[in-house]
Design an enzyme around this catalytic site. Structure first.
Site, mmCIF file in Angstrom:
data_model
loop_
_atom_site.group_PDB
_atom_site.id
_atom_site.type_symbol
_atom_site.label_atom_id
_atom_site.label_comp_id
_atom_site.label_asym_id
_atom_site.label_seq_id
_atom_site.Cartn_x
_atom_site.Cartn_y
_atom_site.Cartn_z
ATOM 1 N N GLY A 3 -3.170 -13.780 -26.952
ATOM 2 C CA GLY A 3 -1.799 -13.342 -26.688
ATOM 3 C C GLY A 3 -1.360 -13.720 -25.282
ATOM 4 O O GLY A 3 -0.227 -14.134 -25.053
ATOM 5 N N GLN A 62 1.091 -6.393 -30.388
ATOM 6 C CA GLN A 62 0.654 -5.126 -31.002
ATOM 7 C C GLN A 62 1.197 -4.921 -32.423
ATOM 8 O O GLN A 62 0.645 -4.135 -33.187
ATOM 9 C CB GLN A 62 1.064 -3.933 -30.124
ATOM 10 N N SER A 88 -2.228 -12.106 -31.353
ATOM 11 C CA SER A 88 -3.629 -12.156 -30.944
ATOM 12 C C SER A 88 -4.475 -11.566 -32.068
ATOM 13 O O SER A 88 -4.287 -10.406 -32.448
ATOM 14 C CB SER A 88 -3.787 -11.330 -29.668
ATOM 15 N N HIS A 103 -7.499 -10.457 -32.355
ATOM 16 C CA HIS A 103 -8.436 -9.328 -32.194
ATOM 17 C C HIS A 103 -7.741 -7.965 -32.262
ATOM 18 O O HIS A 103 -8.398 -6.932 -32.239
ATOM 19 C CB HIS A 103 -9.273 -9.476 -30.919
ATOM 20 N N CYS A 162 -6.150 -3.089 -19.714
ATOM 21 C CA CYS A 162 -6.056 -3.808 -18.442
ATOM 22 C C CYS A 162 -5.964 -2.855 -17.272
ATOM 23 O O CYS A 162 -6.348 -3.193 -16.169
ATOM 24 C CB CYS A 162 -4.830 -4.695 -18.425
HETATM 25 N N1 PLP Z 1 0.444 -8.224 -25.089
HETATM 26 C C1 PLP Z 1 0.154 -6.978 -25.465
HETATM 27 C C2 PLP Z 1 1.254 -6.039 -25.809
HETATM 28 C C3 PLP Z 1 -1.181 -6.546 -25.530
HETATM 29 O O1 PLP Z 1 -1.453 -5.297 -25.890
HETATM 30 C C4 PLP Z 1 -2.204 -7.475 -25.208
HETATM 31 C C5 PLP Z 1 -3.618 -7.053 -25.218
HETATM 32 O O2 PLP Z 1 -3.963 -5.972 -24.778
HETATM 33 C C6 PLP Z 1 -1.834 -8.782 -24.829
HETATM 34 C C7 PLP Z 1 -0.501 -9.113 -24.790
HETATM 35 C C8 PLP Z 1 -2.860 -9.792 -24.465
HETATM 36 O O3 PLP Z 1 -3.524 -10.268 -25.601
HETATM 37 P P1 PLP Z 1 -4.939 -11.003 -25.451
HETATM 38 O O4 PLP Z 1 -5.957 -9.953 -25.253
HETATM 39 O O5 PLP Z 1 -5.108 -11.730 -26.744
HETATM 40 O O6 PLP Z 1 -4.830 -11.929 -24.306
#
Ligand code: PLP
Length: 391
Positions: A71, A180, A200, A202, A328
């Site tokens: 993502g 999400q 994404s 996962h 994060c």
């Molecule tokens: N955007 C949102 C809303 C997310 O929750 C996440 C992952 O936590 C991401 C982007 C990033 O995705 P990825 O873990 O595949 O880089």
């Protein structure tokens, strides 16, 4: 100790069927999809089948799907190319975006002098669409609006169709981070005036390191990774064939079971909410999280009525994996940007946010264990409070 996983917004356990499909590819279909011999072409066919499957789900053309590593990469590619190749001079966004959008937008401001306008959410996390229209009307600068579909910390949903229409009416490009919500909701992008979206694997029981970007064909977007002609030059580099097949399998399972899975998670979320209200006096919920029709069913953002920065650790020691904010920002002592936007300072000093996020595998028994662990912590705080009051 039987461990309990309640952090599905951070990532989900990969399904056995997905692993099997990926192992087959790793063992058998190891050809490079760019090779013209049969090994290569077999791998290429696997990729194109998944691309078509995604396009069918989103009601778009297969050429509008570009495979990426995650993502984060999809969002980076879209925002950076909008500035670098499409002449975007202004970005309208909100302070509640995921870091991979927020930091990329800041980077575009620092490196390219792009003007950034933040829409201020109210205490529920709602954005003012009238304000968006006013901001769009206020300038002729070529504008990108980037607003996430489902918030990863509080689950708030925006109406993509409504926001897309506003952007379209004002000739602004519209990107939504749909990481999400993809594979958790029906998304018919032929009905939504949206230019870019992201996914994404996962987040829906697929593998890490596999995602895609939806890029509307007419947008003219270009890739940021240069090299070979893969992904119609939008994303150079030999494709992650097993990851793409894993994404396809996870999507297939999610779509086949969407009704049952969402019903189950909605019930679990409601149960969690009611148990918390019953067992923990003064508990609250953040944003629209507790409102079934305005939030994603996978997330319940709780505000505990006591301050305990160690709550995540305490629960982990009891075998319960849960986040205080997004993955994060967890581990950081600083409250997340979303909580800073939603809560008053006084509230921030006396409460603890907790994000409970569910999957179709979550059971009521697991929630009971969580509630009893939280009740214990709450009782300790209440005893300490009473002791202080009587001193
Ligand atoms: N955007 C949102 C809303 C997310 O929750 C996440 C992952 O936590 C991401 C982007 C990033 O995705 P990825 O873990 O595949 O880089």
């Amino acid at each position: 100790m039987n461990r309990i996983y309640l952090d599905n917004a951070a990532t989900t356990p990969i399904s056995a069927e997905v692993i099997d499909a990926m192992v087959d590819v790793l063992k058998i279909n190891y050809g490079n999809p760019s090779s013209t011999h049969s090994f290569g072409q077999e791998a290429k066919i696997l990729i194109e089948n998944v691309r078509r499957q995604i396009a069918d789900y989103l009601h778009v053309s297969p050429a509008e799907i570009t495979f990426t590593s995650c993502g984060t990469e999809s969002n980076n590619m879209i925002i950076k190319s909008c500035v670098n190749h499409l002449g975007i001079q202004r970005i309208i966004t909100s302070p509640m975006e995921h870091k991979c959008v927020a930091e990329t937008v800041m980077d575009m401001k620092k490196r390219h002098g792009v003007e950034v306008v933040y829409l201020r959410p109210d205490h529920n996390g709602d954005l003012d669409w009238q304000k968006l229209e006013e901001v769009l009307q206020s300038s002729d600068k070529k504008t990108l609006v980037t607003l996430m579909h489902a918030n990863n910390e509080i689950g708030n949903l925006i109406d993509l169709k409504k926001v897309g229409q506003i952007c379209h009416d004002h000739k602004a490009l519209f990107h939504s981070d749909t990481v999400q919500s993809m594979a958790h909701m029906n998304l018919d992008l032929s009905e939504i005036p949206i230019d870019f979206a992201s996914c994404s694997a996962h987040k829906f029981h697929g593998p890490k390191g596999s995602g895609f970007a939806f890029i509307r064909k007419a947008s003219g977007l270009k890739g940021i990774i240069t090299g070979g002609p893969q992904e119609r030059t939008l994303r150079a580099g030999t494709e992650n064939v097993a990851g793409i097949v894993g994404l396809g399998k996870a999507l297939e399972i999610s779509l086949k079971n969407m009704e049952a899975y969402s019903k189950h998670m909605q019930e679990i979320k409601e149960y969690t909410k009611n148990q918390l209200l019953e067992k923990i006096e003064g508990v609250k919920f953040n944003g629209r999280s507790a409102e079934a029709d305005q939030s994603l069913y996978t997330v319940l953002s709780v505000l505990l009525p006591f301050k305990d920065p160690l709550i995540g650790l305490k629960l982990d020691m009891k075998g319960i994996a849960i986040s205080q904010g997004s993955a994060c920002s967890s581990g950081a002592t600083k409250p997340s940007m979303v909580m800073m936007v939603l809560l008053e300072e006084e509230e921030m000093n006396t409460t603890t946010p907790l994000r409970v996020s569910f999957s179709h595998l979550t059971t009521k028994e697991e929630i009971d264990v969580l509630i009893s662990a939280l009740s214990e912590v709450a009782a300790q705080f209440s005893i300490e409070k009473t002791n202080i009051e009587h001193r």
